[in-house]
Design a protein around this motif. Sequence first.
Motif, PDB file in Angstrom:
ATOM      1  N   ILE C 332     -15.682  90.788 -32.295  1.00 59.94           N
ATOM      2  CA  ILE C 332     -16.876  90.356 -31.579  1.00 59.94           C
ATOM      3  C   ILE C 332     -17.895  91.483 -31.702  1.00 59.94           C
ATOM      4  O   ILE C 332     -17.592  92.627 -31.367  1.00 59.94           O
ATOM      5  CB  ILE C 332     -16.573  90.110 -30.089  1.00 59.94           C
ATOM      6  CG1 ILE C 332     -15.336  89.212 -29.954  1.00 59.94           C
ATOM      7  CG2 ILE C 332     -17.766  89.511 -29.377  1.00 59.94           C
ATOM      8  CD1 ILE C 332     -14.811  89.139 -28.534  1.00 59.94           C
ATOM      9  N   GLU C 333     -19.086  91.154 -32.206  1.00 65.05           N
ATOM     10  CA  GLU C 333     -20.062  92.229 -32.337  1.00 65.05           C
ATOM     11  C   GLU C 333     -21.264  91.970 -31.445  1.00 65.05           C
ATOM     12  O   GLU C 333     -21.516  90.853 -31.030  1.00 65.05           O
ATOM     13  CB  GLU C 333     -20.513  92.435 -33.785  1.00 65.05           C
ATOM     14  CG  GLU C 333     -20.397  91.226 -34.651  1.00 65.05           C
ATOM     15  CD  GLU C 333     -20.977  91.460 -36.034  1.00 65.05           C
ATOM     16  OE1 GLU C 333     -21.845  92.329 -36.184  1.00 65.05           O
ATOM     17  OE2 GLU C 333     -20.569  90.745 -36.951  1.00 65.05           O
ATOM     18  N   GLY C 334     -21.970  93.039 -31.171  1.00 63.33           N
ATOM     19  CA  GLY C 334     -23.214  92.917 -30.429  1.00 63.33           C
ATOM     20  C   GLY C 334     -23.032  92.789 -28.931  1.00 63.33           C
ATOM     21  O   GLY C 334     -23.906  92.283 -28.242  1.00 63.33           O
ATOM     22  N   LEU C 335     -21.911  93.239 -28.416  1.00 60.83           N
ATOM     23  CA  LEU C 335     -21.744  93.205 -26.967  1.00 60.83           C
ATOM     24  C   LEU C 335     -22.703  94.195 -26.326  1.00 60.83           C
ATOM     25  O   LEU C 335     -22.814  95.336 -26.774  1.00 60.83           O
ATOM     26  CB  LEU C 335     -20.306  93.580 -26.612  1.00 60.83           C
ATOM     27  CG  LEU C 335     -19.235  92.604 -27.081  1.00 60.83           C
ATOM     28  CD1 LEU C 335     -17.859  93.226 -26.924  1.00 60.83           C
ATOM     29  CD2 LEU C 335     -19.325  91.315 -26.280  1.00 60.83           C
ATOM     30  N   PRO C 336     -23.399  93.763 -25.277  1.00 59.01           N
ATOM     31  CA  PRO C 336     -24.334  94.692 -24.645  1.00 59.01           C
ATOM     32  C   PRO C 336     -23.582  95.825 -23.947  1.00 59.01           C
ATOM     33  O   PRO C 336     -22.459  95.637 -23.481  1.00 59.01           O
ATOM     34  CB  PRO C 336     -25.065  93.818 -23.630  1.00 59.01           C
ATOM     35  CG  PRO C 336     -24.118  92.708 -23.349  1.00 59.01           C
ATOM     36  CD  PRO C 336     -23.352  92.464 -24.611  1.00 59.01           C
ATOM     37  N   THR C 337     -24.200  96.981 -23.913  1.00 65.56           N
ATOM     38  CA  THR C 337     -23.582  98.100 -23.194  1.00 65.56           C
ATOM     39  C   THR C 337     -24.586  98.643 -22.192  1.00 65.56           C
ATOM     40  O   THR C 337     -25.759  98.316 -22.246  1.00 65.56           O
ATOM     41  CB  THR C 337     -23.214  99.260 -24.138  1.00 65.56           C
ATOM     42  OG1 THR C 337     -24.425  99.767 -24.709  1.00 65.56           O
ATOM     43  CG2 THR C 337     -22.284  98.816 -25.226  1.00 65.56           C
ATOM     44  N   VAL C 338     -24.094  99.446 -21.296  1.00 63.77           N
ATOM     45  CA  VAL C 338     -25.000 100.098 -20.348  1.00 63.77           C
ATOM     46  C   VAL C 338     -25.035 101.584 -20.695  1.00 63.77           C
ATOM     47  O   VAL C 338     -24.735 102.442 -19.892  1.00 63.77           O
ATOM     48  CB  VAL C 338     -24.546  99.872 -18.898  1.00 63.77           C
ATOM     49  CG1 VAL C 338     -24.844  98.448 -18.503  1.00 63.77           C
ATOM     50  CG2 VAL C 338     -23.059 100.148 -18.742  1.00 63.77           C
ATOM     51  N   GLN C 339     -25.388 101.817 -21.926  1.00 66.89           N
ATOM     52  CA  GLN C 339     -25.399 103.193 -22.425  1.00 66.89           C
ATOM     53  C   GLN C 339     -26.711 103.478 -23.101  1.00 66.89           C
ATOM     54  O   GLN C 339     -27.355 102.571 -23.616  1.00 66.89           O
ATOM     55  CB  GLN C 339     -24.350 103.366 -23.522  1.00 66.89           C
ATOM     56  CG  GLN C 339     -22.946 103.465 -23.067  1.00 66.89           C
ATOM     57  CD  GLN C 339     -22.050 103.744 -24.253  1.00 66.89           C
ATOM     58  OE1 GLN C 339     -22.281 104.666 -25.002  1.00 66.89           O
ATOM     59  NE2 GLN C 339     -21.048 102.913 -24.415  1.00 66.89           N
ATOM     60  N   ASN C 395     -25.181  99.294 -38.274  1.00 69.21           N
ATOM     61  CA  ASN C 395     -25.002  97.916 -38.723  1.00 69.21           C
ATOM     62  C   ASN C 395     -25.752  96.935 -37.826  1.00 69.21           C
ATOM     63  O   ASN C 395     -25.269  95.849 -37.532  1.00 69.21           O
ATOM     64  CB  ASN C 395     -23.519  97.533 -38.728  1.00 69.21           C
ATOM     65  CG  ASN C 395     -22.824  98.067 -39.959  1.00 69.21           C
ATOM     66  OD1 ASN C 395     -23.491  98.483 -40.903  1.00 69.21           O
ATOM     67  ND2 ASN C 395     -21.513  98.073 -39.946  1.00 69.21           N
ATOM     68  N   GLY C 396     -26.897  97.337 -37.326  1.00 72.10           N
ATOM     69  CA  GLY C 396     -27.693  96.466 -36.462  1.00 72.10           C
ATOM     70  C   GLY C 396     -27.209  96.442 -35.031  1.00 72.10           C
ATOM     71  O   GLY C 396     -27.781  95.724 -34.196  1.00 72.10           O
ATOM     72  N   LEU C 397     -26.164  97.214 -34.733  1.00 66.56           N
ATOM     73  CA  LEU C 397     -25.597  97.142 -33.388  1.00 66.56           C
ATOM     74  C   LEU C 397     -26.262  98.162 -32.467  1.00 66.56           C
ATOM     75  O   LEU C 397     -25.645  99.133 -32.045  1.00 66.56           O
ATOM     76  CB  LEU C 397     -24.093  97.375 -33.450  1.00 66.56           C
ATOM     77  CG  LEU C 397     -23.346  96.250 -34.159  1.00 66.56           C
ATOM     78  CD1 LEU C 397     -21.896  96.624 -34.375  1.00 66.56           C
ATOM     79  CD2 LEU C 397     -23.452  94.972 -33.347  1.00 66.56           C
ATOM     80  N   GLY C 398     -27.531  97.934 -32.210  1.00 68.24           N
ATOM     81  CA  GLY C 398     -28.220  98.832 -31.310  1.00 68.24           C
ATOM     82  C   GLY C 398     -29.552  98.235 -30.924  1.00 68.24           C
ATOM     83  O   GLY C 398     -30.054  97.321 -31.583  1.00 68.24           O
ATOM     84  N   ILE C 399     -30.102  98.708 -29.826  1.00 65.18           N
ATOM     85  CA  ILE C 399     -31.393  98.217 -29.375  1.00 65.18           C
ATOM     86  C   ILE C 399     -32.350  99.389 -29.321  1.00 65.18           C
ATOM     87  O   ILE C 399     -31.988 100.476 -28.833  1.00 65.18           O
ATOM     88  CB  ILE C 399     -31.275  97.577 -27.976  1.00 65.18           C
ATOM     89  CG1 ILE C 399     -30.246  96.446 -27.995  1.00 65.18           C
ATOM     90  CG2 ILE C 399     -32.623  97.063 -27.495  1.00 65.18           C
ATOM     91  CD1 ILE C 399     -29.909  95.925 -26.627  1.00 65.18           C
ATOM     92  N   HIS C 400     -33.531  99.176 -29.854  1.00 71.77           N
ATOM     93  CA  HIS C 400     -34.555 100.208 -29.816  1.00 71.77           C
ATOM     94  C   HIS C 400     -35.230 100.143 -28.449  1.00 71.77           C
ATOM     95  O   HIS C 400     -35.877  99.169 -28.121  1.00 71.77           O
ATOM     96  CB  HIS C 400     -35.559  99.937 -30.946  1.00 71.77           C
ATOM     97  CG  HIS C 400     -36.561 101.028 -31.108  1.00 71.77           C
ATOM     98  ND1 HIS C 400     -37.630 100.934 -31.960  1.00 71.77           N
ATOM     99  CD2 HIS C 400     -36.654 102.247 -30.534  1.00 71.77           C
ATOM    100  CE1 HIS C 400     -38.333 102.047 -31.898  1.00 71.77           C
ATOM    101  NE2 HIS C 400     -37.765 102.851 -31.042  1.00 71.77           N
TER     102      HIS C 400
END
Lengths: 441, 345, 615, 393
Positions: C332-339, C395-400
């Motif tokens: 499962i990819e793209g799970l939101p984190t609180v980091q 791999n796109g797994l982050g939010i700016h």
Amino acid sequence: MSEEFKRTLKRFFTNPSALIGVTILIFFIIIAIFAPWIAPPKIPVNKNLEKARNLLENYSEENKYLIINELKNFWDDTYFFAEDDYIELSNLMETIAKFHNKEVSSNELKAHIKELTDYYILNITYYEKFDEETNKVIKNLKKEYNKIEKKYKESVISLNLINELEKIDGEEFVKQAIKVVSRFDKNFHEAIGFNPYIMPNVTTTRTPIPPSKEHPFGIVNQKDIFYGVIWGTRTAFEIGLVVVAISTVIGLFIGSVAAYFGGWLEEVLMRITDIFMSIPFMLAAMVLTTILGLGIKNMMIALIVFGWMVTARLIRGNILQAKNEQYVMAAKALGVSDFFIIVKHILPNTIFPVLINATMRIGSMVITAAALSFLGLGAPQGYADWGSILSYSRDWIIGGTNPTQYWFTILYPGIAMILFVIGWNLLGDALRDVFDPRMRH
Amino acid sequence: MTTYIIRRLLLLPLIILGVTLIVFSMSQLLGPLKLLSTYVDPNTYAKMSERDIQILMKQYGLTDPFPVRYGKWVKNLLKGDLGWSVVGKEPVLDALIHRFPYTIELALYALFPIIGVGIWLGVTAAVHHNSFIDQFIRIFALIGWSLPDFVWAILVLLIFYIGLGWFPPGNLSIWANQIVKSASFKNYTHLLTIDALLNGRIDIFWDALRHIIGPVIAISWLWWANLLRITRSSMLEVLRKDYVRTARSKGLPEKVVINKHARKNALIPVVTTAGQMVIGLLTGVVIVEMVFVRTGLGSFAATAAQQLDYASIMGVLLFTSLLLIIGNLIIDISYAIIDPRIRLG
Amino acid sequence: MKKFVFILLVGLLSVFAFSQVKNPDMIFDATLSEPDTLDPHHAYDTASGEVIFNVYDNLIAYDGGSMTDFIPMLSTVVPSVENGYLRDDGTTYVFPIRKGVKFHNGNDLTPEDVEYTFERGILYDPAAGPMWMLIEPIFGAFTVRDLVEEYVGASWDKIFDSKMNPTSKEYETALVNFYYDVIDPAIEVVGDEVHIHLVRPYAPFLNIICNGGGWGAIIDKEYSIQIGLWDGKAEGWWKYHGWTKEQSPLFDHAMGTGPYKLVEWDHAQQRIVLERFDGYWKGPAAIKTVVIQGIDEWSTRRAMLEKGDADIIAAPVQYLDVLKSMQGVTVIEGLPTVQITSLGFNWEIKPESPYIGSGQLDGNGIPTDFFEDENVRLGFAYAFDYEGMIDEILNGLGIHVPTALPEGFLGFDASLPKYTLDLEKAENYFRRAYRGRLWQQGFKMDVLYNIGNEERRVAAEILRDNLAKINPKFQVEVRGVQWPTYLDARENMILPVYIIGWLADFPDPHNFIFTYYHSQGDYGHYYGTKFVEFATLPRPEFGGKSLNKMIEDASLETDPYKREQMYVDIQKFVIDYALTLPLYQPLAIRVHRDWLKGYVYNPIWPGDYYYLYSK
Amino acid sequence: MMPENEKVILEVEHLKKYFPVRAGVFKRVVAQVQAVDDISFKVHEGETLGLVGESGCGKSTTGMTILRLYEPTFGRIILEEEDTTPWFMTTTEAKRYIKIMYADRFEKMKQEFGSLDEVIKNLNKEIDKKYAEIYFEQGETGIRQDMMKDLTEKRRYFRKNAQVIFQDPYSSLNPRLRIIEIIGEGMKVNKMGTNQEIRDRVAHLMEIVGLSKDYIYRYPHQFSGGQRQRIGIARALAVNPKLIISDEAVSALDVSIQSQIINLLVDLKNEYGLTFVFIAHDLAVVKHISDKIAVMYLGKIAELTLKKELFDNPLHPYTVSLMSAIPIPDPEVKKKRVVLEGDVPSPLNPPSGCRFHPRCPVAKEICSKEEPSLNEISDNHYVSCFFPGEFKI
């Protein structure tokens, strides 16, 4: 060249392992020497100079001022403050001279320094440390002055060169301009001090990229494996040769002193050797590197500190044998000093086993260093070193979607390392075959 | 001979003292604050006031002159206090004792194939001197000698675990581990295979063995290379000796010549090497243990080094040095008993 | 000889023909690290938190994957103003304690256990522990030390000698009274209820209490006293204060009411074994055994997953493609984190730092106050390739994100300006810095990362390469060091810049804004004393308030709309001054075998909640 | 025959060389090998002393000790009227030596004779007289200062003037050096000229010892045994020494070459007036070259006299038996050979009394109890035997 030597050489070069070993090593030596040409490092360029050079290549009259403009921009970016700084520091030097003649109080001098630090001409530490270490600060200020004076002179020359250029046209201009550009280029490179051993990142993708024309060995960890393997050859030679050479010299010294002088000195030295031998080599090197901190130099120190004992023992045994040879007695009877007896008479006749041993150790040192790098204790990040590249590949060795997907990450650095070690081992084997009297019949 | 043994025994404390001195001197390169971390858990003083740290330093004698510090340190050593292991989360000595059996078990199991195969290869190469077989074995040795062990270890994992599914990493399977950890399973020797047999659990024995074979393969090549080289050259030398020639000229079959006359004599130098090899195995398994997730001294040392757990790495170093010293002593003494020519050494 | 070898081989092969023993009644979780400590009042890392989470229960819990909805656990009610359990204008929380709950040792849960738990945690308050989260809302200070010093009126060093004995009788009495006057009244048992009194209303209090990471876990009073924890008496409570991790008997023991009990913690193998607690008040879990083991080598972890020996593994994002291609594995990819992963500046580097070259603005180093110059900070801000980092490295797994506040939090505003890679802008800022001298001289410095953290390494290398592109005289060396060295270096203020992540303790903006931008925040206090000056300076942007004051006020604001506005204002301010560079908010990937059922993700959980799983 | 009043080049007095035997845990000295036990002799300028005995009798050790390649255990070695003994000792050893050898002795004599003049008068050696005077004027330190000053100079002087020719032509030349380096090394060390001069002299020496001067750039392994021995001789000659000790210089060579080398040595001796101590295990070899012969047995001198006297009138039974072993190149002459019974006893544990008595054909009771001293039986004929001349063939 003596007959004996010729015969030895002949024996050596008819030995197949010697031939293969020497060929491999020569191959690596060539690679090491020609690394800058085989895998040219990407030396940073100055934008202005680069533009000027491009313009010069397709030179036309109207470009002339563009070129001069670029050069002026370069000059501005490099020497804009040179004159001001020079004047300011000259003034400061005068104040210092007055201070020496007691014409100016230390507080006034301090205030003057403060002024310069406010304009970032001088570092604030000159002001802060002034009271504590006045003499040292003044000494350093003089050095600072010399530096800036040099820079100022260079700036004047550079500006003159540009001005000269403005006066000439055509062929002559191109010729002179090229000269000026390369001179500026040189200044620029001196200013930045570039280290080619740091492998640059060539991509942003983190999965390894298979070999292509541009990157013939592929890419791992964003680094070009080819570049790393080529420049890593130098690192391998450096680690192997330096560690073995220094540890051998230490071993020779300790072993020969112990053997030749005997008595309590021998007892003490050999017990020390015993003690060092009782510490497992790999672990000891690991611990010492850890304590000293990461880095090639520290790793090499650790390998040297725990790598001299075999040589010491070997040479001691050999010298004890040689010591009672009659030619040593004869030399002693002639009054030759102890030092020369060791160096001239004993060592040349006992050193071969040591050299063979040293040759063999070069390979194993490189492996040990690689193992330390693998554990993250050796070469710094991005340093061109086979062990490091192999450690990059550790997570890819077992493959991706299929087991052999990332074969190139391990193959090239692995082969380089194995060949290198094999080369030294073959050479050592051959030397032993050639020089070991038991093998001669 | 008794004097030789006594002399060796008397030298023993001197050597041990020397080793402690070297290890201690190395640790002194750390500087006082980091040194403190070898005595107490660094978390303790992470948020301490300057004063408390000073008090702590005084308490551990870090402000004393070198000899006094060394004396105190040795005193602690004698009490078995090697400091606190951050990685092991227990006193260093306990951590060492808990990990030691895994390493020694691995070394023991590695020993038989290494010696057996190594000698067999060496003898074969020497008997077929310069033939195709000899060249092949020499190349085999050369590659084994030159192959970085971490590469080979991962390849073994790839082939024998992922490819064939035979030899998994770790000490034991989970189910076996649970049985071993349960109260009904008695730990007599702390060597998993032997305890398994003593408890009559053949399944656990096989499981433990399965976990050992991978690492054994991973270490073996290098040592094979090592051993077969020595055997080969020693054997070649013996084969040139007059008594072997005499045996041949008497018309004895080649097999008898080699087995009866040559091999026995050729193995004398091999025996010493084999002894040192046992010790070498104990300390040379760092990388193999890391790759195969075996919880022995080697992986402990590597993890400790990576996490700058100075107390632990120095503990491992001291411990293995001690093993080395005692091991060498035993080898030398038993060798002196077997071969009287050595005694003068 | 040959015969013997042959027989041996045949024997061995026949053994390995055994088929793999699969364990339907067990979960094997191959993680990266082992817990730090199992003492709930000391544990402050996810590895420890995950174990505590499964062994202990809290008073309340998050409802599944939600970060805002609560469900009752050991408290039968989630206090709110509406149901009347949140009283006194939001300063008293009332928790009716559930009956019939048993600890793993068979003891019954009582309200006294709950009272004891909180008091013990507060009095223990270990250095670098999590207890500040409870002390702050209940007492308005950050540590028990502060409270004691204020109450007694003397400094800690005066009150105690080096062996933690009070230096005088008066101090001793004062300390005893401190318990009766300060600690005891804050948490009290009323019948079957436990009342917790806050010093002032505090919005995130329930979030703090319900976090599974440990500080809300309820321990057994009887058992705890028995193994040597605080004896529950006012006299001598200080002897139980501030222990090191291993001094606490709960370091490797656990006695909770949770669905699993601790069977074993094997340090050598970095392995935790949990076993189902059959007397769990919600009914026993489906899976009997859970093994959590730290396995450092990625190759080994991966191989174990592939062979089905591991059910769950920790996987770095760069192996996403490999994992996706595996059979029988759920990714499962793209799970939101609180980091947030950010790059912090040190405004006041210690001059002895080995990472600042000559320590001067001479092209061979940087001055110690290099980052006090906002032009330098802004130059750095525009020299990092945020999008590239997220797209290619992660791999796109982050939010700016615009600031160090994750998406999904109150006050997060995607329309705020974000730093982007803009070399020209960066050049302009750099040309302005130090009156233009920086551009001429260039600089040299080291950027460190902890070995093994590839994202940090690549981030540092991106920065290095871009700076060199702006001006080849800007030279950064990227250096890997071990994690302890990294932390030490930051602690000692010798790092010029440092890349570090922050994982939310509780889902409230205060937990990020305070941490990053308040000069007393966990990260803010590493910016140096120059930053204290900066943060306490009255600002026209805030109507004359200082940054610190603004942050403190925002945490106390009860009107969500006003509060949000305040956080937006703070964020605008910190963006202008480039106080820290939020590199990205990571998105997680999750990898387990297909046969693992019942997976629920909650970003604020310290790890897996095995109670939900079946196979 | 040289007259007795010729200048004495080498005088050895009471020379002892014991090798300690270490054993046990602490490697303590448990016994001493008495390789050389109290021997004395003089060699005059231009004279050749032959030192003969079975292998292991201590003759080579004597040579090596004189050359100070071994440190003497006790005794005095005087070279050209200079006491060279302490020159190679450490300071403490030298102090001890001077105390025993001079201070104590003079002190004792002072008590015996009373006046200082008497003491000096009673001393019969120049060197003793010299040091006695110094001692009575300046005390022990005076002697020490006199002896120990300019040590480097003195050592160099000694090394230059006492040279050696070794037994084994193969191991006595460093295989890695060229001939010019081997022969020229001593000259270089003693700073006897420029490189050019050294080369010329090496070439000259090569011719003197009968080798082509073209060979000076060759390596030792390119020569035969006899040639190598010539090189060894040239090396010894190169520094113009006063004394050459030849340690079985010919024993390792074929008989025909032996005589060539001996002839060469005789020629050299005659031409340059060299002084030799010629060590050999064979009387036949010594006969040709020596003026004087000392026969050694088990670390002691059994008989010492002029060559002619020895061959004409051997007095010690051991000499007699040795003499009988010399082959006589005349088949007509029948000779009775004496074969000594038993082996040479170990010097570690020498027999009591006369060391030769277990093998002596004429030994009596006293021989096993008392040790005979070296007595001058007739003019210049010293024998250490209770019954000299009793054993005859």
